[in-house]
Design a protein around this motif. Structure first.
Motif, PDB file in Angstrom:
ATOM      1  N   ILE A   1      -9.152   3.669   0.235  1.00 57.22           N
ATOM      2  CA  ILE A   1      -9.522   4.790  -0.611  1.00 57.22           C
ATOM      3  C   ILE A   1     -11.008   5.110  -0.541  1.00 57.22           C
ATOM      4  O   ILE A   1     -11.430   6.267  -0.652  1.00 57.22           O
ATOM      5  N   LYS A   2     -11.855   4.086  -0.306  1.00 60.09           N
ATOM      6  CA  LYS A   2     -13.300   4.316  -0.273  1.00 60.09           C
ATOM      7  C   LYS A   2     -13.743   5.052   0.991  1.00 60.09           C
ATOM      8  O   LYS A   2     -14.868   5.557   1.051  1.00 60.09           O
ATOM      9  N   ASP A   3     -12.870   5.105   1.981  1.00 59.34           N
ATOM     10  CA  ASP A   3     -13.237   5.734   3.249  1.00 59.34           C
ATOM     11  C   ASP A   3     -12.730   7.167   3.386  1.00 59.34           C
ATOM     12  O   ASP A   3     -12.917   7.790   4.431  1.00 59.34           O
ATOM     13  N   ILE A   4     -12.051   7.691   2.353  1.00 60.68           N
ATOM     14  CA  ILE A   4     -11.455   9.022   2.484  1.00 60.68           C
ATOM     15  C   ILE A   4     -12.055  10.007   1.488  1.00 60.68           C
ATOM     16  O   ILE A   4     -12.520   9.631   0.420  1.00 60.68           O
ATOM     17  N   ASN A   5     -12.050  11.295   1.876  1.00 56.81           N
ATOM     18  CA  ASN A   5     -12.614  12.357   1.045  1.00 56.81           C
ATOM     19  C   ASN A   5     -11.781  13.624   1.212  1.00 56.81           C
ATOM     20  O   ASN A   5     -11.190  13.868   2.260  1.00 56.81           O
TER      21      ASN A   5
ATOM     22  N   GLY B   1       0.825  -1.210   0.000  1.00 51.77           N
ATOM     23  CA  GLY B   1       0.000   0.000   0.000  1.00 51.77           C
ATOM     24  C   GLY B   1       0.852   1.251   0.000  1.00 51.77           C
ATOM     25  O   GLY B   1       0.568   2.221  -0.714  1.00 51.77           O
ATOM     26  N   TRP B   2       1.932   1.223   0.801  1.00 51.57           N
ATOM     27  CA  TRP B   2       2.843   2.368   0.822  1.00 51.57           C
ATOM     28  C   TRP B   2       3.595   2.476  -0.501  1.00 51.57           C
ATOM     29  O   TRP B   2       3.874   3.577  -0.997  1.00 51.57           O
ATOM     30  N   GLY B   3       3.915   1.335  -1.085  1.00 52.66           N
ATOM     31  CA  GLY B   3       4.647   1.351  -2.335  1.00 52.66           C
ATOM     32  C   GLY B   3       3.844   1.965  -3.469  1.00 52.66           C
ATOM     33  O   GLY B   3       4.407   2.622  -4.361  1.00 52.66           O
ATOM     34  N   LYS B   4       2.533   1.767  -3.458  1.00 48.82           N
ATOM     35  CA  LYS B   4       1.667   2.306  -4.509  1.00 48.82           C
ATOM     36  C   LYS B   4       1.312   3.775  -4.273  1.00 48.82           C
ATOM     37  O   LYS B   4       0.780   4.439  -5.167  1.00 48.82           O
ATOM     38  N   LEU B   5       1.597   4.259  -3.084  1.00 46.16           N
ATOM     39  CA  LEU B   5       1.199   5.616  -2.716  1.00 46.16           C
ATOM     40  C   LEU B   5       2.095   6.641  -3.408  1.00 46.16           C
ATOM     41  O   LEU B   5       3.308   6.462  -3.518  1.00 46.16           O
ATOM     42  N   GLY B   6       1.482   7.723  -3.894  1.00 45.05           N
ATOM     43  CA  GLY B   6       2.254   8.786  -4.502  1.00 45.05           C
ATOM     44  C   GLY B   6       3.045   9.562  -3.464  1.00 45.05           C
ATOM     45  O   GLY B   6       2.874   9.399  -2.256  1.00 45.05           O
ATOM     46  N   LYS B   7       3.920  10.435  -3.943  1.00 43.53           N
ATOM     47  CA  LYS B   7       4.733  11.241  -3.042  1.00 43.53           C
ATOM     48  C   LYS B   7       3.905  12.372  -2.440  1.00 43.53           C
ATOM     49  O   LYS B   7       2.828  12.702  -2.905  1.00 43.53           O
ATOM     50  N   GLY B   8       4.448  12.989  -1.429  1.00 46.65           N
ATOM     51  CA  GLY B   8       3.781  14.115  -0.796  1.00 46.65           C
ATOM     52  C   GLY B   8       3.023  13.706   0.446  1.00 46.65           C
ATOM     53  O   GLY B   8       3.077  12.559   0.902  1.00 46.65           O
TER      54      GLY B   8
ATOM     55  N   ASP C   1     -13.972   8.371   6.979  1.00 51.02           N
ATOM     56  CA  ASP C   1     -15.236   7.887   7.534  1.00 51.02           C
ATOM     57  C   ASP C   1     -15.068   7.666   9.041  1.00 51.02           C
ATOM     58  O   ASP C   1     -14.248   6.849   9.480  1.00 51.02           O
ATOM     59  N   SER C   2     -15.850   8.384   9.847  1.00 56.65           N
ATOM     60  CA  SER C   2     -15.688   8.335  11.302  1.00 56.65           C
ATOM     61  C   SER C   2     -16.284   7.085  11.940  1.00 56.65           C
ATOM     62  O   SER C   2     -16.255   6.933  13.156  1.00 56.65           O
ATOM     63  N   ASP C   3     -16.828   6.178  11.126  1.00 54.79           N
ATOM     64  CA  ASP C   3     -17.330   4.915  11.658  1.00 54.79           C
ATOM     65  C   ASP C   3     -16.246   3.856  11.766  1.00 54.79           C
ATOM     66  O   ASP C   3     -16.469   2.797  12.348  1.00 54.79           O
TER      67      ASP C   3
END
Length: 582
Positions: A62-66, A35-42, A49-51
């Motif tokens: 990715i489905k839980d973030i906005n 997961g870290w390897g696929k992550l872009g820089k920055g 999602d607070s649940d």
């Protein structure tokens, strides 16, 4: 697990915070490095999602973030959500993360910064009781895990690469806020060696014209048991000293602001047979004089009750317990000049001889203080025959004495118990419930170590406390009871496990008035119940039967039987959206 805790933060001199210690992640070696390897820089700064709980060493789903957050709120309501910061860049290792926010603005109106809080969430050690039938008396080694729960009172924290730092945003909508769409930003500042990077993301709140009653006026009957002996030990202060009571005032005020109705008091020493890290002591001193008569010193009892009244908790004074788990009763004997002990069962004459004169004296004291009408002789989870024997003595001492019980439902006892809390999965017959309502009695549900879910363990889903609160409404009950608000263990800021109970069972808030996601979501559930009560009246008055029936259908999904744990998050979201749309 790795038992060595690592220090990950410098002294936060600018905030006045102490050093922050966060435990090692026992599962860091199992993190998904792909997961870290696929992550872009920055740096990634997102609403989450607070649940759902975040993992410290795994990239958020990715489905839980906005990139933004849009929500609705009533005037007087407190709303919360979760955010997170993460990055794989090595240059961000050991940097400092600072949080800030703008005021909320509509076209002509402002919600000031005083109503907004934005804080880091600390990870604590928990365990996984999900495969057990009960989390009481656990006699196996549970899998230890790291969970995000403790909401810190600082706006600055250490930040490392390949770690996810969860954050908590809380907004109190003022009672006099004008309806409208309000917008603002939250800001994360990453301080590096040579420069500071600022990232801000927007959010908006549509404030409706509906008014949530003030917490002091909430009908929901909340009873979270307090343990002042635990906080006195933790802060190394004399119990009930002015310094002690001043130190815990913010935490007790937090409890009162959540709608707490009951004051927890103890008549005797160690009523729960040392089930907590800090034993409850007697708030009343029992003294047997040399001539065989009894003297009772109510100084500490009075001070605690008066203190809690000043905080805003004053509906009931629950006095534990005539039937302690070890059936041992301590007193000071002037003849021997030491503490003595009586062991007696409620059916024995020696038991009545010990309790009857006290109850007579206690009743007179309470009447003098004008507290008699709100005081209950309280018991929990005791055999029915023992309770019946104790009730006989109580009523003999004063027929007007009131009684409370947290324990299994016994129809035979219902008429005698004005404040009756039964286990979550237990049931009370509808005719008995309606009879109790007609008398003005309180009926609540409770969870303890027995219920694996829904519950308020640190391993519980963030949405489970909301379910618990709404369930009381679905059943026609008055509220919810939990046995421990602040029974802290040796290292409550780091490890939430204690004894043979599931982690988090013994406390809902942390020292130094740090709250938890569990407590904040429980308060959200209580607010939801209060909002529904307002809507029921309004929809009925307006003759909107279809909308009212739709609301009732949604509430019926929050029962205590045949619960599908996987559906709880969807049910909570669906009800919240419906309540805000009506």
């Amino acid at each position: 697990m790795n038992k060595i805790f690592t220090l990950i933060l410098m002294l936060l001199a600018i905030t006045g915070s102490a050093q922050f210690i966060e435990p090692n992640d026992p599962k860091s070696n199992l993190a998904d490095q792909s997961g870290w390897g696929k992550l872009g820089k920055g740096i990634y700064f997102r609403f989450v999602d607070s649940d759902f709980s975040l993992s410290k060493h795994n990239v958020p789903n990715i489905k839980d973030i906005n990139r933004t957050w849009h929500t609705s709120a009533w005037k007087g309501e407190t709303i919360n959500t979760q955010l997170a910061v993460w990055s794989k860049n090595p240059e961000y290792a050991n940097s400092i993360l600072s949080l800030s926010f703008t005021e909320l603005k509509s076209a002509k109106n402002i919600i000031s910064n005083n109503n907004i809080k934005f804080n880091p969430i600390a990870y604590v050690i928990s365990d996984d009781p999900s495969q057990l039938k009960s989390a009481c008396g656990i006699n196996v080694i549970l899998d230890s895990t790291l969970v995000a729960d403790r909401i810190m009172n600082t706006q600055t924290i250490a930040f490392n690469s390949k770690e996810v730092r969860p954050l908590w945003l809380s907004i109190k909508i003022p009672n006099n806020a004008e309806p409208g769409l309000y917008s603002g930003h939250v800001i994360a500042s990453i301080k590096l060696a040579t420069y500071t990077m600022n990232i801000k993301i927007p959010y908006s709140i549509r404030v409706s014209d509906f008014q949530l009653p003030k917490s002091a006026d909430w009908d929901f009957h909340l009873d979270l048991w307090q343990n002042p002996y635990s906080s006195a030990r933790y802060y190394n202060l004399e119990t009930f000293s002015d310094e002690h009571l001043e130190k815990i005032k913010p935490s007790m005020q937090r409890l009162a602001n959540a709608g707490q109705k009951n004051i927890t008091t103890t008549l005797i020493y160690d009523p729960w047979n040392s089930q907590t890290f800090d034993k409850y002591d007697a708030m009343i001193q029992w003294i047997k004089k040399k001539d065989g008569s009894w003297q009772y010193d109510y100084t500490l009892f009075d001070k605690w009750v008066e203190y809690m009244h000043s905080i805003g908790v004053h509906d009931y004074i629950n006095c534990y317990s005539m039937i302690p788990w070890n059936l041992s009763f301590y007193y000071f004997d002037e003849a021997t000049n030491k503490r003595e002990i009586i062991k007696a069962k409620p059916e024995e004459q020696v038991y009545e001889n010990h309790w009857y004169p006290f109850l007579k004296n206690f009743a007179a004291h309470l009447k003098k203080k004008k507290w008699f009408h709100k005081t209950t002789i309280a018991m929990d989870e005791r055999p029915m025959k023992d309770m019946q024997a104790a009730i006989r003595i109580i009523k003999k001492a004063d027929p007007e004495f009131q009684i409370s019980l947290a324990g299994y439902y016994h129809p035979e006892l219902s008429d005698d118990i004005i404040d009756y809390s039964i286990p979550f999965y237990d049931s009370m017959s509808e005719d008995i419930l309606q009879s109790r309502k007609a008398k003005g009695y309180k009926t609540t549900a409770y969870t303890c170590c027995t219920e694996i879910y829904p519950n308020t363990f640190t391993s519980s889903g963030y949405y489970e406390p909301v379910y618990l609160a709404v369930n009381t409404l679905q059943r026609g009950f008055d509220g919810y009871l939990r046995w421990a608000y602040d029974c802290w263990n040796k290292k409550p800021l780091e490890d939430t496990r204690f004894g043979s109970w599931a982690a988090g069972d013994t406390y809902l808030v942390y020292p130094e008035n740090e709250t938890s996601i569990r407590f904040e979501r429980l308060q959200e559930g209580i607010q939801t119940v209060e909002k529904i009560k307002v809507l029921r009246k309004k929809l009925a008055k307006q003759g909107k039967s279809q909308e009212l029936q739709k609301l009732e259908n949604e509430i019926q999904k929050f029962g205590n039987k045949n619960i599908n744990r996987n559906l709880i998050p969807t049910q909570v979201k669906s009800l919240k959206n419906l309540v805000n749309s009506l």
